[in-house]
Scaffold this motif. Structure first.
Motif, PDB file in Angstrom:
ATOM      1  N   GLY A  14      53.592   2.992 -74.646  1.00 30.27           N
ATOM      2  CA  GLY A  14      53.600   4.458 -74.652  1.00 30.27           C
ATOM      3  C   GLY A  14      52.832   5.046 -73.489  1.00 30.27           C
ATOM      4  N   THR A  15      53.251   6.210 -73.042  1.00 30.75           N
ATOM      5  CA  THR A  15      52.504   6.956 -72.028  1.00 30.75           C
ATOM      6  C   THR A  15      51.268   7.581 -72.670  1.00 30.75           C
ATOM      7  N   ALA A  16      50.400   8.150 -71.849  1.00 29.05           N
ATOM      8  CA  ALA A  16      49.200   8.808 -72.382  1.00 29.05           C
ATOM      9  C   ALA A  16      49.550   9.974 -73.302  1.00 29.05           C
ATOM     10  N   LEU A  17      50.709  10.591 -73.062  1.00 30.74           N
ATOM     11  CA  LEU A  17      51.104  11.763 -73.849  1.00 30.74           C
ATOM     12  C   LEU A  17      51.346  11.424 -75.318  1.00 30.74           C
ATOM     13  N   ILE A  18      51.835  10.228 -75.589  1.00 34.39           N
ATOM     14  CA  ILE A  18      52.207   9.884 -76.970  1.00 34.39           C
ATOM     15  C   ILE A  18      50.982   9.796 -77.889  1.00 34.39           C
ATOM     16  N   PRO A  19      49.945   9.007 -77.576  1.00 38.12           N
ATOM     17  CA  PRO A  19      48.767   9.009 -78.457  1.00 38.12           C
ATOM     18  C   PRO A  19      48.013  10.336 -78.448  1.00 38.12           C
ATOM     19  N   ALA A  20      48.054  11.059 -77.333  1.00 33.34           N
ATOM     20  CA  ALA A  20      47.404  12.379 -77.307  1.00 33.34           C
ATOM     21  C   ALA A  20      48.076  13.297 -78.323  1.00 33.34           C
ATOM     22  N   SER A  21      49.388  13.201 -78.430  1.00 34.45           N
ATOM     23  CA  SER A  21      50.142  14.013 -79.392  1.00 34.45           C
ATOM     24  C   SER A  21      49.849  13.574 -80.817  1.00 34.45           C
ATOM     25  N   GLU A  22      49.805  12.277 -81.020  1.00 34.73           N
ATOM     26  CA  GLU A  22      49.523  11.744 -82.352  1.00 34.73           C
ATOM     27  C   GLU A  22      48.149  12.175 -82.852  1.00 34.73           C
ATOM     28  N   ARG A  23      47.150  12.166 -81.959  1.00 34.96           N
ATOM     29  CA  ARG A  23      45.770  12.420 -82.371  1.00 34.96           C
ATOM     30  C   ARG A  23      45.401  13.898 -82.376  1.00 34.96           C
ATOM     31  N   GLY A  24      46.329  14.754 -82.007  1.00 36.73           N
ATOM     32  CA  GLY A  24      46.073  16.188 -82.099  1.00 36.73           C
ATOM     33  C   GLY A  24      45.259  16.767 -80.970  1.00 36.73           C
ATOM     34  N   HIS A  25      45.293  16.139 -79.790  1.00 35.55           N
ATOM     35  CA  HIS A  25      44.532  16.637 -78.644  1.00 35.55           C
ATOM     36  C   HIS A  25      45.377  17.655 -77.869  1.00 35.55           C
ATOM     37  N   VAL A  26      45.312  18.897 -78.314  1.00 34.95           N
ATOM     38  CA  VAL A  26      46.201  19.942 -77.799  1.00 34.95           C
ATOM     39  C   VAL A  26      46.069  20.126 -76.292  1.00 34.95           C
ATOM     40  N   GLU A  27      44.842  20.256 -75.804  1.00 35.14           N
ATOM     41  CA  GLU A  27      44.642  20.528 -74.387  1.00 35.14           C
ATOM     42  C   GLU A  27      45.020  19.323 -73.524  1.00 35.14           C
ATOM     43  N   ALA A  28      44.753  18.133 -74.023  1.00 39.78           N
ATOM     44  CA  ALA A  28      45.166  16.935 -73.285  1.00 39.78           C
ATOM     45  C   ALA A  28      46.682  16.882 -73.181  1.00 39.78           C
ATOM     46  N   VAL A  29      47.365  17.215 -74.264  1.00 38.71           N
ATOM     47  CA  VAL A  29      48.831  17.263 -74.248  1.00 38.71           C
ATOM     48  C   VAL A  29      49.314  18.233 -73.179  1.00 38.71           C
ATOM     49  N   SER A  30      48.715  19.413 -73.128  1.00 38.83           N
ATOM     50  CA  SER A  30      49.112  20.408 -72.130  1.00 38.83           C
ATOM     51  C   SER A  30      48.867  19.910 -70.712  1.00 38.83           C
ATOM     52  N   MET A  31      47.716  19.285 -70.490  1.00 35.44           N
ATOM     53  CA  MET A  31      47.396  18.757 -69.164  1.00 35.44           C
ATOM     54  C   MET A  31      48.400  17.701 -68.739  1.00 35.44           C
ATOM     55  N   LEU A  32      48.769  16.839 -69.651  1.00 31.03           N
ATOM     56  CA  LEU A  32      49.699  15.757 -69.340  1.00 31.03           C
ATOM     57  C   LEU A  32      51.116  16.290 -69.110  1.00 31.03           C
ATOM     58  N   ILE A  33      51.510  17.268 -69.905  1.00 29.65           N
ATOM     59  CA  ILE A  33      52.815  17.905 -69.685  1.00 29.65           C
ATOM     60  C   ILE A  33      52.848  18.565 -68.316  1.00 29.65           C
ATOM     61  N   ASP A  34      51.793  19.323 -68.009  1.00 32.45           N
ATOM     62  CA  ASP A  34      51.726  20.023 -66.725  1.00 32.45           C
ATOM     63  C   ASP A  34      51.716  19.046 -65.548  1.00 32.45           C
ATOM     64  N   ALA A  35      51.137  17.875 -65.770  1.00 27.50           N
ATOM     65  CA  ALA A  35      51.071  16.870 -64.705  1.00 27.50           C
ATOM     66  C   ALA A  35      52.430  16.233 -64.442  1.00 27.50           C
ATOM     67  N   GLY A  36      53.315  16.309 -65.448  1.00 25.26           N
ATOM     68  CA  GLY A  36      54.662  15.782 -65.258  1.00 25.26           C
ATOM     69  C   GLY A  36      54.990  14.512 -66.021  1.00 25.26           C
ATOM     70  N   VAL A  37      54.191  14.183 -67.039  1.00 19.11           N
ATOM     71  CA  VAL A  37      54.512  13.012 -67.856  1.00 19.11           C
ATOM     72  C   VAL A  37      55.835  13.249 -68.590  1.00 19.11           C
ATOM     73  N   ASP A  38      56.659  12.222 -68.653  1.00 18.11           N
ATOM     74  CA  ASP A  38      57.965  12.309 -69.315  1.00 18.11           C
ATOM     75  C   ASP A  38      57.777  12.599 -70.808  1.00 18.11           C
ATOM     76  N   VAL A  39      58.225  13.770 -71.247  1.00 19.96           N
ATOM     77  CA  VAL A  39      58.017  14.142 -72.660  1.00 19.96           C
ATOM     78  C   VAL A  39      58.915  13.351 -73.609  1.00 19.96           C
ATOM     79  N   ASP A  40      59.965  12.738 -73.085  1.00 24.14           N
ATOM     80  CA  ASP A  40      60.899  12.006 -73.942  1.00 24.14           C
ATOM     81  C   ASP A  40      60.775  10.492 -73.832  1.00 24.14           C
ATOM     82  N   HIS A  41      59.685  10.019 -73.239  1.00 20.68           N
ATOM     83  CA  HIS A  41      59.480   8.569 -73.147  1.00 20.68           C
ATOM     84  C   HIS A  41      59.418   7.973 -74.555  1.00 20.68           C
ATOM     85  N   VAL A  42      60.088   6.845 -74.749  1.00 22.42           N
ATOM     86  CA  VAL A  42      60.117   6.164 -76.049  1.00 22.42           C
ATOM     87  C   VAL A  42      59.270   4.896 -75.967  1.00 22.42           C
TER      88      VAL A  42
END
Length: 206
Positions: free
Chosen positions: A102-130
């Protein structure tokens, strides 16, 4: 030069010791018995000053330990926001993956880290990575959450970032279906509204 002294200085957030050791020839990316660099040790303990000193000295933000954690991946997964930002500013490999694939975005989403999720999305991490479990960030934000406000907000941000609602898990169950089964009313509302608005449509059979 004993690299473990650098690890100890990192754990203690001792910038002066870090600078002294590096000036004496300590290797900035020396590994301990678990394959961790001093920067990863600092990231584990959220020692921001030590992390900054090491990164500015050229520490590799993508150096993985024996269980495939790197400073970047760990900072994202654990919501270490200041260190995460530094890793993103210093060459974080957005496509790098952890031991679960998994990318960094997946565990950040699982653990409820809202701001980390936003930072990773803004950085360009693939939101649909499986990942290796067959889950995306959106699926994990539903399946492994309690359906509370932080995870609802993460679902919203993932949707806004274009996450596909049509990607199902390995059993063919979508994020919407998981939310319905768990009685996560707010998530269901968000996912249904997005689908009915014609964004990120669900497969026709749903």
């Amino acid at each position: 030069m004993n690299g473990l002294e650098l690890h100890k200085a990192a754990a203690n957030d001792d910038v002066a010791a870090i600078e002294r050791l590096l000036s004496q020839g300590a290797r900035v990316d020396a590994r301990d018995a678990n394959g961790r660099t001093a920067l990863l040790v600092a990231t584990h303990d959220n020692k921001v000053n030590a992390a900054r000193a090491l990164i500015e000295a050229g520490a590799d933000v993508n150096a993985k330990d024996d269980i495939k954690d790197s400073p970047y991946l760990y900072a994202g997964a654990r919501g270490r926001l200041e260190i995460l930002k530094m890793t993103l500013d210093h060459g974080a490999d957005l496509k790098s993956t952890n031991r679960y694939g998994g990318t960094a975005l997946i565990p950040a989403s699982e653990r409820g880290h809202v701001e980390a999720v936003s930072m990773l999305i803004d950085a360009g991490v693939d939101v649909d990575h499986v990942n290796n479990l067959g889950w995306t960030a959106l699926l994990e934000a539903v399946i492994l959450s309690d359906g509370g406000p932080r995870h609802v907000e993460i679902v919203k941000r993932l949707i806004d970032a274009g996450a596909s609602l049509g990607i199902a898990d390995s059993d063919g169950v979508t994020a919407l279906e998981h939310a319905q089964r768990r009685g996560y009313t707010e998530m269901v509302k968000l996912l249904e509204q997005t689908s009915s608005a014609g964004h990120n449509p669900l497969p026709p059979e749903l």
